[in-house]
Design a protein around this motif. Structure first.
Motif, PDB file in Angstrom:
ATOM      1  N   ASN A 432      42.916  46.260   3.753  1.00 54.38           N
ATOM      2  CA  ASN A 432      42.488  46.556   2.767  1.00 54.38           C
ATOM      3  C   ASN A 432      40.931  46.521   2.598  1.00 54.38           C
ATOM      4  O   ASN A 432      40.339  46.247   1.630  1.00 54.38           O
ATOM      5  N   ALA A 433      40.265  46.962   3.826  1.00 54.26           N
ATOM      6  CA  ALA A 433      38.775  46.753   3.896  1.00 54.26           C
ATOM      7  C   ALA A 433      38.592  48.065   4.670  1.00 54.26           C
ATOM      8  O   ALA A 433      38.275  47.843   5.900  1.00 54.26           O
ATOM      9  N   PRO A 434      38.804  49.287   4.227  1.00 51.17           N
ATOM     10  CA  PRO A 434      38.559  50.337   4.944  1.00 51.17           C
ATOM     11  C   PRO A 434      37.153  50.610   5.552  1.00 51.17           C
ATOM     12  O   PRO A 434      37.019  51.002   6.854  1.00 51.17           O
ATOM     13  N   GLY A 435      36.064  50.418   4.875  1.00 48.28           N
ATOM     14  CA  GLY A 435      34.936  50.411   5.654  1.00 48.28           C
ATOM     15  C   GLY A 435      34.671  49.348   6.882  1.00 48.28           C
ATOM     16  O   GLY A 435      34.332  49.849   8.001  1.00 48.28           O
ATOM     17  N   MET A 436      35.301  48.244   6.636  1.00 48.92           N
ATOM     18  CA  MET A 436      35.153  47.251   8.024  1.00 48.92           C
ATOM     19  C   MET A 436      36.230  47.771   8.994  1.00 48.92           C
ATOM     20  O   MET A 436      35.728  47.756  10.293  1.00 48.92           O
ATOM     21  N   MET A 437      37.216  48.486   8.545  1.00 50.60           N
ATOM     22  CA  MET A 437      37.967  48.931   9.394  1.00 50.60           C
ATOM     23  C   MET A 437      37.236  50.179  10.414  1.00 50.60           C
ATOM     24  O   MET A 437      37.550  50.032  11.653  1.00 50.60           O
ATOM     25  N   LEU A 438      36.554  50.953   9.734  1.00 50.92           N
ATOM     26  CA  LEU A 438      35.741  51.920  10.233  1.00 50.92           C
ATOM     27  C   LEU A 438      34.918  51.464  11.230  1.00 50.92           C
ATOM     28  O   LEU A 438      34.767  52.043  12.338  1.00 50.92           O
ATOM     29  N   CYS A 452      28.954  45.574  12.987  1.00 49.20           N
ATOM     30  CA  CYS A 452      28.941  46.240  11.504  1.00 49.20           C
ATOM     31  C   CYS A 452      29.859  45.065  10.639  1.00 49.20           C
ATOM     32  O   CYS A 452      30.835  44.674  11.208  1.00 49.20           O
ATOM     33  N   TRP A 453      29.317  44.843   9.512  1.00 44.70           N
ATOM     34  CA  TRP A 453      29.882  43.958   8.788  1.00 44.70           C
ATOM     35  C   TRP A 453      29.728  44.430   7.050  1.00 44.70           C
ATOM     36  O   TRP A 453      28.631  44.369   6.830  1.00 44.70           O
ATOM     37  N   VAL A 454      30.862  44.960   6.795  1.00 40.27           N
ATOM     38  CA  VAL A 454      30.849  45.671   5.419  1.00 40.27           C
ATOM     39  C   VAL A 454      31.803  44.944   4.485  1.00 40.27           C
ATOM     40  O   VAL A 454      32.480  45.776   3.559  1.00 40.27           O
ATOM     41  N   LEU A 455      32.594  43.957   4.977  1.00 39.88           N
ATOM     42  CA  LEU A 455      33.722  43.505   4.264  1.00 39.88           C
ATOM     43  C   LEU A 455      33.215  43.436   2.725  1.00 39.88           C
ATOM     44  O   LEU A 455      34.056  43.353   1.823  1.00 39.88           O
ATOM     45  N   GLY A 456      32.234  42.670   2.505  1.00 39.66           N
ATOM     46  CA  GLY A 456      31.844  42.342   0.940  1.00 39.66           C
ATOM     47  C   GLY A 456      31.568  43.853   0.182  1.00 39.66           C
ATOM     48  O   GLY A 456      31.942  43.503  -0.719  1.00 39.66           O
ATOM     49  N   ASN A 457      31.198  44.733   0.928  1.00 33.48           N
ATOM     50  CA  ASN A 457      30.991  45.933   0.325  1.00 33.48           C
ATOM     51  C   ASN A 457      32.517  46.497  -0.159  1.00 33.48           C
ATOM     52  O   ASN A 457      32.567  47.242  -1.013  1.00 33.48           O
ATOM     53  N   ARG A 485      38.551  51.278  -2.039  1.00 27.30           N
ATOM     54  CA  ARG A 485      38.236  53.071  -1.590  1.00 27.30           C
ATOM     55  C   ARG A 485      38.152  53.220  -0.226  1.00 27.30           C
ATOM     56  O   ARG A 485      37.564  52.675   0.706  1.00 27.30           O
ATOM     57  N   ARG A 486      38.700  54.673  -0.084  1.00 30.38           N
ATOM     58  CA  ARG A 486      38.989  55.112   1.392  1.00 30.38           C
ATOM     59  C   ARG A 486      37.898  55.902   1.517  1.00 30.38           C
ATOM     60  O   ARG A 486      37.423  56.264   2.994  1.00 30.38           O
ATOM     61  N   LYS A 487      37.492  56.799   0.486  1.00 32.54           N
ATOM     62  CA  LYS A 487      36.306  57.778   0.850  1.00 32.54           C
ATOM     63  C   LYS A 487      35.011  57.429   0.508  1.00 32.54           C
ATOM     64  O   LYS A 487      34.694  56.369   0.029  1.00 32.54           O
ATOM     65  N   GLY A 488      34.157  57.920   1.173  1.00 29.08           N
ATOM     66  CA  GLY A 488      32.644  57.576   0.844  1.00 29.08           C
ATOM     67  C   GLY A 488      32.450  56.313   1.660  1.00 29.08           C
ATOM     68  O   GLY A 488      31.137  55.567   0.924  1.00 29.08           O
ATOM     69  N   VAL A 489      32.857  55.899   2.702  1.00 32.77           N
ATOM     70  CA  VAL A 489      32.487  54.352   3.147  1.00 32.77           C
ATOM     71  C   VAL A 489      31.584  54.694   4.406  1.00 32.77           C
ATOM     72  O   VAL A 489      31.014  53.708   5.000  1.00 32.77           O
ATOM     73  N   SER A 490      31.612  56.038   5.011  1.00 29.71           N
ATOM     74  CA  SER A 490      30.938  56.181   6.251  1.00 29.71           C
ATOM     75  C   SER A 490      29.380  55.679   6.064  1.00 29.71           C
ATOM     76  O   SER A 490      28.814  55.222   7.084  1.00 29.71           O
ATOM     77  N   GLY A 491      28.733  56.004   5.004  1.00 32.82           N
ATOM     78  CA  GLY A 491      27.366  55.880   4.659  1.00 32.82           C
ATOM     79  C   GLY A 491      26.975  54.240   5.128  1.00 32.82           C
ATOM     80  O   GLY A 491      26.150  53.900   5.764  1.00 32.82           O
TER      81      GLY A 491
END
Ligand code: SF4
Length: 636
Positions: A432-438, A452-457, A485-491
């Motif tokens: 449930n952390a799509p940014g972290m997974m990406l 990369c560490w964006v779990l908090g985000n 959210r799944r979309k808009g995490v790549s940035g």
């Protein structure tokens, strides 16, 4: 060329040749230092298609301009090589005092190739550089041998050594230094072992040329004084990374029993407070660090006792919750066992837990393993770690990492072999952390949070989640968390992939920036005082982006068919919803993964297969790489 000694130490272990060369100014201008140097040298100098354990593989050790100077936490040492775990670009860094000694000895860069004819160690004492026999040290544990070298050479020598796992070429063997600081990831210890090198020992008594020493001292003093005023100061140091354990569990990100779930019921017994209550003797820090996050203590268990540094969060997560171990002394003791064998605690924890799950599912039998093994059982974990260290029985296969092991065993075990690109996943369950997974999926070296560490985000649903300390103290404490959210995490992923490794260019620890809230002008101003050259933080980030793309191109060149198919997570993460805890029911579908990759590649200026476009490479100043890549692949 201030900030550096302007010297490269080049060693061919096969021929015994030792050369001292001038450091190329162009390399400094274009790649800053540390990881920038290792990436560029690996791309330019490694003979194409060299195998990771071939003598021709390079072992590169690179310093940054800040290393050893009067600025907080300038003790990081960076290693680059072709990785036995991924087959692609590998690197790893460690804190302590080792690289500083190398710089004080008068060097900035070590480039080592070849293989010594028999077990050896490298002896560096300022100008004196020798390849010495190491027969009497071969076979010793990494912690034991460091002590032995110090007894033999003197306390003032800094030691970086491998344990038996490095000698036996385990793909997750590490380099150990300062009795508990490790360069752990991507198999750096096996590369040293493949060269018959047990250790590098250094005594440095010189100094480093600096552009304006008075201004450097003034600026450094100012930054040290600022440290105590920073909001994160009081929260960070007492527990270090272990302070995040409760929060990770509360947000359902704590890998548990081979990532089957993300909530560990015994987390209170293995958190930062448990270290203070049951293990810690003293704080321990790296060179010039005002925020010593290391905890040195004594772990007493029913199966053995030892002094140990740590466990820090990653070891807690992978040797603790991921193995079902809910006792901090037991986690500490397992940490010690890994340190002595000389294996990365992260990959070792994943390998052991994968084997236990295989056993529980009947994929591996008692005959395969040699006895019953189970989660939540200290002796089972010790047994498997010892087999890995000795490369005996099933340990011989596990020492190759879960990618190789699961491909060999098959029977569906690939689905829960938790790695990307052959490098085991670190301590953040990300269904449930799509940014972290990406971030894990696309990291150049494989699944590593240092990139990369964006779990908090992800949890905050924001691109600006603040520091980890803010998150811990502000913390999300919901019983059930909404779908992230799944979309808009790549940035935010790309920003983090450029920011975190940027400190590896300079030769500093990133944690003062991440956790304390250092300003970018501290780095810009200090850089000027030591080099006489102005640099903007955006320039550092741009170099970090260049290095990211260069490493991608290295992998494309060295691994046949490399591209999008190397960026997928293990199937467990898109096929199995999390069974319980705050993220119960959540997972990321394969379609969502595909769409995140599309978005990410586009934002990076890569094509749909994840290859940097010619335009992108030229924009980054990598014209030679663009030419080589597109001359052979026949266009975009
Ligand atoms: Fe080392 Fe921790 Fe200080 Fe970073 S914050 S330099 S890892 S002691």
């Amino acid at each position: 060329k201030y900030g550096f000694n302007n010297r490269v130490l080049r060693i061919n272990l096969s021929t015994g040749e030792i050369k001292k060369e001038e450091l190329d100014q162009k390399l400094i201008d274009e790649f800053i230092g540390g990881r920038g140097f290792t990436s560029k040298i690996m791309y330019d100098e490694l003979p194409v298609n060299t195998k990771p354990l071939d003598p021709e593989n390079l072992f590169v050790m690179a310093m940054g301009p800040f290393n050893g100077l009067f600025f907080p936490a300038t003790g990081k040492t960076h290693f680059g090589f072709k990785s036995p775990a991924s087959g692609g670009y590998g690197d790893s860094n460690m804190g302590g005092h080792f690289g500083v000694a190398f710089k004080y000895a008068g060097y900035d860069l070590l480039i080592m190739t070849g293989k010594a004819k028999k077990p050896s160690y490298l002896y560096i004492e300022d100008e004196k550089v020798e390849i010495r026999p190491a027969d009497k040290y071969w076979g010793m544990g990494a912690l034991t041998v460091e002590k032995k070298f110090k007894e033999d050479l003197g306390e003032e020598f800094q030691i970086a050594a491998i344990g038996p796992a490095g000698e036996k070429l385990s793909s997750f063997a590490c380099i150990s230094h300062d009795f508990g600081r490790q360069a752990g990831r991507t198999g750096v210890g096996a590369v040293l072992g493949s060269k018959n090198i047990k250790a590098i020992t250094i005594k440095g008594t010189g100094s480093i040329p600096v552009y304006d020493p008075e201004a450097m001292l003034k600026k450094g003093k100012y930054v040290y004084e600022e440290v105590k005023k920073k909001p994160g100061f009081k929260g960070w140091t007492p527990q270090g990374t272990a302070g995040i354990t409760d929060w990770c569990n509360e947000v359902g990100a704590c890998p548990t029993r081979n990532f089957q779930t993300s909530y560990f019921e015994n987390y209170k017994n293995i958190n930062g407070q448990a270290i203070l209550d049951h293990l810690k003797i003293t704080d321990k820090g790296c060179y010039a660090c005002p925020t010593p996050c290391g905890k040195y203590g004594y772990a007493k268990t029913k199966s053995g006792s030892a002094y140990v540094e740590g466990p820090e969060y990653e070891s807690i997560a992978l040797l603790g919750s991921n193995c079902g171990i809910g006792d901090i002394a037991e986690v500490g003791y397992l940490n010690y066992i890994c340190d002595e064998w000389g294996v990365d605690t992260i990959s070792a924890g994943v390998a052991v837990s994968w084997a236990i799950e295989c056993y529980e599912k009947g994929i591996l039998t008692k005959e395969d393993i040699g006895r019953d093994v189970k989660f939540d059982d200290l002796d089972s974990i010790i047994y498997l770690l010892d087999l890995i260290g000795k490369r005996k029985g099933i340990g011989d296969l596990l020492a190759e990492g879960v990618k190789v092991a699961s491909e060999k065993i098959g029977k569906g075990s690939e689905k829960f072999a938790i790695h990307v690109k052959g490098v085991e996943w670190t301590g953040y369950e990300s269904r449930n952390a799509p940014g972290m997974m990406l971030g894990y999926m696309t990291a150049d070296i494989g699944a590593h949070h240092g990139r990369c560490w964006v779990l908090g985000n992800d949890v905050a649903g924001s691109a600006d989640a603040g520091s980890v300390h803010d998150l811990i103290t502000g913390g999300a404490k919901a019983d059930k968390l909404p779908k992230a959210r799944r979309k808009g995490v790549s940035g935010m992923v790309i920003d983090s992939q450029h920011l975190r490794p940027a400190f590896d260019l300079l030769g500093t620890c990133r944690l003062q920036y991440m956790e304390l809230g250092f300003e970018v002008d501290y780095y810009e101003d200090f850089y000027y005082t030591i080099t006489g050259k102005k640099i903007k933080w955006e320039d550092v980030i741009k170099v970090s982006e260049k290095v990211w793309n260069l490493n991608r191109c290295f992998n494309i060149r060295e691994i046949e068919g490399y591209g999008r198919n190397y960026d997928y997570p293990p199937a467990r993460f898109y096929e199995e919803p999390i069974p319980d805890g705050p993220n119960e029911g959540h997972y990321i579908t394969f379609e969502e993964i595909e769409s995140m990759l599309d978005e990410y590649y586009k934002a990076r200026g890569w094509d749909k297969n994840g290859l940097p476009t010619k335009e992108k490479l030229i924009e980054l100043g990598l014209e030679d790489v663009a030419e080589a890549m597109y001359a052979t692949s026949g266009g975009e």
